[in-house]
Design a protein around this motif. Sequence first.
Motif, PDB file in Angstrom:
ATOM      1  N   SER A  47       0.783  -1.226   0.000  1.00 60.37           N
ATOM      2  CA  SER A  47       0.000   0.000   0.000  1.00 60.37           C
ATOM      3  C   SER A  47       0.821   1.285   0.000  1.00 60.37           C
ATOM      4  O   SER A  47       0.274   2.349  -0.238  1.00 60.37           O
ATOM      5  N   ALA A  48       2.117   1.171   0.270  1.00 63.08           N
ATOM      6  CA  ALA A  48       2.916   2.395   0.384  1.00 63.08           C
ATOM      7  C   ALA A  48       4.306   2.196  -0.193  1.00 63.08           C
ATOM      8  O   ALA A  48       4.812   1.077  -0.284  1.00 63.08           O
ATOM      9  N   GLU A  49       4.924   3.323  -0.545  1.00 65.79           N
ATOM     10  CA  GLU A  49       6.317   3.297  -0.982  1.00 65.79           C
ATOM     11  C   GLU A  49       7.179   2.813   0.175  1.00 65.79           C
ATOM     12  O   GLU A  49       6.946   3.195   1.329  1.00 65.79           O
ATOM     13  N   PRO A  50       8.165   1.977  -0.111  1.00 67.64           N
ATOM     14  CA  PRO A  50       9.048   1.539   0.970  1.00 67.64           C
ATOM     15  C   PRO A  50       9.756   2.724   1.620  1.00 67.64           C
ATOM     16  O   PRO A  50      10.208   3.640   0.937  1.00 67.64           O
ATOM     17  N   TYR A  56       9.966  -3.680   4.246  1.00 67.53           N
ATOM     18  CA  TYR A  56       9.138  -4.189   5.327  1.00 67.53           C
ATOM     19  C   TYR A  56       7.787  -3.488   5.395  1.00 67.53           C
ATOM     20  O   TYR A  56       7.682  -2.291   5.191  1.00 67.53           O
ATOM     21  N   TYR A  57       6.774  -4.285   5.728  1.00 66.19           N
ATOM     22  CA  TYR A  57       5.407  -3.793   5.854  1.00 66.19           C
ATOM     23  C   TYR A  57       4.713  -4.517   7.003  1.00 66.19           C
ATOM     24  O   TYR A  57       5.077  -5.643   7.351  1.00 66.19           O
ATOM     25  N   HIS A  58       3.685  -3.882   7.509  1.00 72.34           N
ATOM     26  CA  HIS A  58       2.756  -4.598   8.387  1.00 72.34           C
ATOM     27  C   HIS A  58       1.971  -5.540   7.470  1.00 72.34           C
ATOM     28  O   HIS A  58       1.625  -5.151   6.340  1.00 72.34           O
ATOM     29  N   PRO A  59       1.664  -6.747   7.902  1.00 77.22           N
ATOM     30  CA  PRO A  59       0.930  -7.677   7.027  1.00 77.22           C
ATOM     31  C   PRO A  59      -0.372  -7.108   6.459  1.00 77.22           C
ATOM     32  O   PRO A  59      -0.764  -7.460   5.340  1.00 77.22           O
ATOM     33  N   SER A  60      -1.019  -6.203   7.171  1.00 78.15           N
ATOM     34  CA  SER A  60      -2.272  -5.611   6.677  1.00 78.15           C
ATOM     35  C   SER A  60      -2.049  -4.681   5.484  1.00 78.15           C
ATOM     36  O   SER A  60      -3.000  -4.326   4.791  1.00 78.15           O
ATOM     37  N   GLU A  61      -0.799  -4.282   5.240  1.00 75.29           N
ATOM     38  CA  GLU A  61      -0.472  -3.385   4.133  1.00 75.29           C
ATOM     39  C   GLU A  61      -0.136  -4.134   2.845  1.00 75.29           C
ATOM     40  O   GLU A  61       0.165  -3.511   1.841  1.00 75.29           O
TER      41      GLU A  61
END
Length: 119
Positions: A16-19, A39-44
């Motif tokens: 959902s977002a740029e790293p 890295y991301y939160h799993p919901s992203e």
Amino acid sequence: MFEATCHCGAVKIQASAEPAWLNECNCSVCRRLGTLWTYYHPSEVTFLEGAGKTVAYLWGDRGLEFHHCPTCGCTTHWEPVRKEGAERMAVNARLMDPAKIAGIRVRHFDGAESFRYLD
């Protein structure tokens, strides 16, 4: 949105977002895989293709599953073995469009010895 796609297209991941930054790790697995993690939160993270169809590899303390496409073999992501309460997962940024990640800071992590960032 940022997309990561394996070589054959069987696995497509959307974030959902740029790293915020990219991580190059020199541990025994990451250096062999040639990955560049973000890295991301799993919901992203959303699997547009291939959800539940990747193959997991576990090693060491068996806390992380390194996943790859069963068709072309590209390493796609890692996620913790324990899904409940997981705060982080990683997507292989080498599967993202190089033009989209150009200029994003690359941090070097010493996963082989000190478990510290070298920058």
